[in-house]
Design a protein around this motif. Structure first.
Motif, PDB file in Angstrom:
ATOM      1  N   GLY A 145       0.801  -1.207   0.000  1.00  0.00           N
ATOM      2  CA  GLY A 145       0.000   0.000   0.000  1.00  0.00           C
ATOM      3  C   GLY A 145       0.837   1.261   0.000  1.00  0.00           C
ATOM      4  O   GLY A 145       0.492   2.259   0.639  1.00  0.00           O
ATOM      5  N   TRP A 174       1.323   5.067  -3.853  1.00  0.00           N
ATOM      6  CA  TRP A 174      -0.003   5.082  -4.461  1.00  0.00           C
ATOM      7  C   TRP A 174      -0.135   6.183  -5.508  1.00  0.00           C
ATOM      8  O   TRP A 174       0.704   7.067  -5.627  1.00  0.00           O
ATOM      9  N   TRP A 187     -11.810   1.551 -11.318  1.00  0.00           N
ATOM     10  CA  TRP A 187     -10.887   0.669 -10.584  1.00  0.00           C
ATOM     11  C   TRP A 187     -10.057   1.423  -9.531  1.00  0.00           C
ATOM     12  O   TRP A 187      -9.119   0.859  -8.970  1.00  0.00           O
ATOM     13  N   MET A 244      -8.856   2.919  -6.015  1.00  0.00           N
ATOM     14  CA  MET A 244      -8.839   2.247  -4.716  1.00  0.00           C
ATOM     15  C   MET A 244      -8.508   3.236  -3.612  1.00  0.00           C
ATOM     16  O   MET A 244      -7.810   4.226  -3.837  1.00  0.00           O
ATOM     17  N   PHE A 292      -6.378   3.699  -0.407  1.00  0.00           N
ATOM     18  CA  PHE A 292      -5.207   3.115   0.236  1.00  0.00           C
ATOM     19  C   PHE A 292      -5.111   3.610   1.677  1.00  0.00           C
ATOM     20  O   PHE A 292      -5.105   4.826   1.906  1.00  0.00           O
ATOM     21  N   PRO A 348     -10.429   7.786  -3.314  1.00  0.00           N
ATOM     22  CA  PRO A 348      -9.979   6.699  -4.193  1.00  0.00           C
ATOM     23  C   PRO A 348      -8.838   7.196  -5.079  1.00  0.00           C
ATOM     24  O   PRO A 348      -8.828   8.343  -5.521  1.00  0.00           O
ATOM     25  N   HIS A 370      -5.600   6.108  -8.181  1.00  0.00           N
ATOM     26  CA  HIS A 370      -5.085   5.190  -9.193  1.00  0.00           C
ATOM     27  C   HIS A 370      -4.182   4.149  -8.516  1.00  0.00           C
ATOM     28  O   HIS A 370      -3.303   4.520  -7.713  1.00  0.00           O
ATOM     29  N   PRO A 371      -4.341   2.864  -8.821  1.00  0.00           N
ATOM     30  CA  PRO A 371      -3.363   1.863  -8.362  1.00  0.00           C
ATOM     31  C   PRO A 371      -2.132   1.920  -9.267  1.00  0.00           C
ATOM     32  O   PRO A 371      -1.869   1.004 -10.057  1.00  0.00           O
TER      33      PRO A 371
END
Length: 276
Positions: free
Chosen positions: A144, A147, A155, A157, A159, A166, A168-169
């Motif tokens: 994690g 990020w 998509w 997320m 972290f 939310p 970007h991964p």
């Protein structure tokens, strides 16, 4: 992230915790060593197994020392105020560009000492680097850390430790571009074409590819907290500025490889004491 959840990041063995990032480094290095040992059995290899063993040792040192010193130099200069902090690898902080410099110096040393063609050694090493890039970025995702920027893509997320928004991964973007995609391209070029007979071709593709991949992903990745002002002031992140020379250098090396005659079928390492 893990500390925020009251967990220990890694595999707890009771007396010692194997960190995910350490496991990623180990997996990438071992897989690269195994694959390089296979590569030199194909026609045209520029080195023998003993050189692979030397490269395995010195490149590992280069990754660790270069990655840590590069992080301190490019991203957190205050670490130099207390050099003992440079040894605290378990606290995180490794630079890809610093590790790349460390590997480059290791290859120079092994090539010079063994009388090897440096450019051809670099070609063979370059094919194996994406293994480590893939595992390393997956480890970043599991931890994690590193990020991405806030986003509303489906998509995105949340972290832990990065706030409620939310994001970007971006670690997975890097794993896909700098790891999986580049790995597939280089493996196909080596095993399915005659690219290895053009000194510099493979390392040129790798250098330009890794630079383009990193430059692209930085648009989605949150800049390091201590460098956010730098990114706002210059318009590009530190990672992007460090990636631009890689793209230019890779294209130059690639152009040189394409304009020089390809090597003949007998262009391989010869040693009376140990066949390649």
């Amino acid at each position: 992230m893990w500390e925020d959840l009251g967990l220990r990041p890694g595999i707890d063995l009771g007396f010692f915790t194997l960190r995910f990032y350490s496991l990623a480094y180990l997996a990438g290095i071992l897989l690269g060593y195994w694959h390089l040992s296979r590569m030199i059995k194909a026609p045209g290899a520029p080195m023998a197994q003993r050189h692979v063993d030397d490269l395995f040792f010195y490149c590992t040192l280069g990754i660790i020392a270069g990655g840590r010193l590069g992080y301190a130099t490019f991203y957190q200069p205050e670490l130099w105020a207390n050099p003992m902090n440079l040894l605290k690898l378990w606290e995180g902080g490794m630079s890809f560009h610093g590790g790349l410099i460390g590997v480059l110096l290791a290859m120079v040393w092994v090539s010079w000492r063994g009388g090897l063609n440096f450019l051809r050694v670099a070609d063979y090493i370059a094919v194996n680097v994406p293994f480590g890039m893939l595992f390393g970025r997956i480890a970043n995702f599991i931890n994690g850390e590193l990020w991405g920027r806030p986003s509303d893509v489906p998509w995105a997320m949340v972290f832990p430790g990065a706030g409620p928004l939310p994001r970007h991964p971006s670690q997975l973007y890097e794993a896909a571009l700098e790891g999986a995609l580049l790995m597939v391209i280089l493996l196909l070029l080596f095993w399915k074409t005659r690219a290895r007979w053009r000194p510099g071709f493979l390392v040129g593709v790798f250098t330009a590819g890794i630079g383009i991949g990193r430059f692209t992903v930085e648009f989605f990745r949150e800049p390091d907290a201590q460098l956010s002002e730098f990114a706002l002031r210059t318009g590009l992140s530190m990672g992007q500025w460090l990636s631009l020379p890689l793209v230019v250098l890779g294209l130059i090396v690639l152009a040189r490889a394409l304009t020089r005659p390809a090597l003949g079928a007998t262009a391989s390492y010869k040693d009376s004491a140990e066949p390649a």
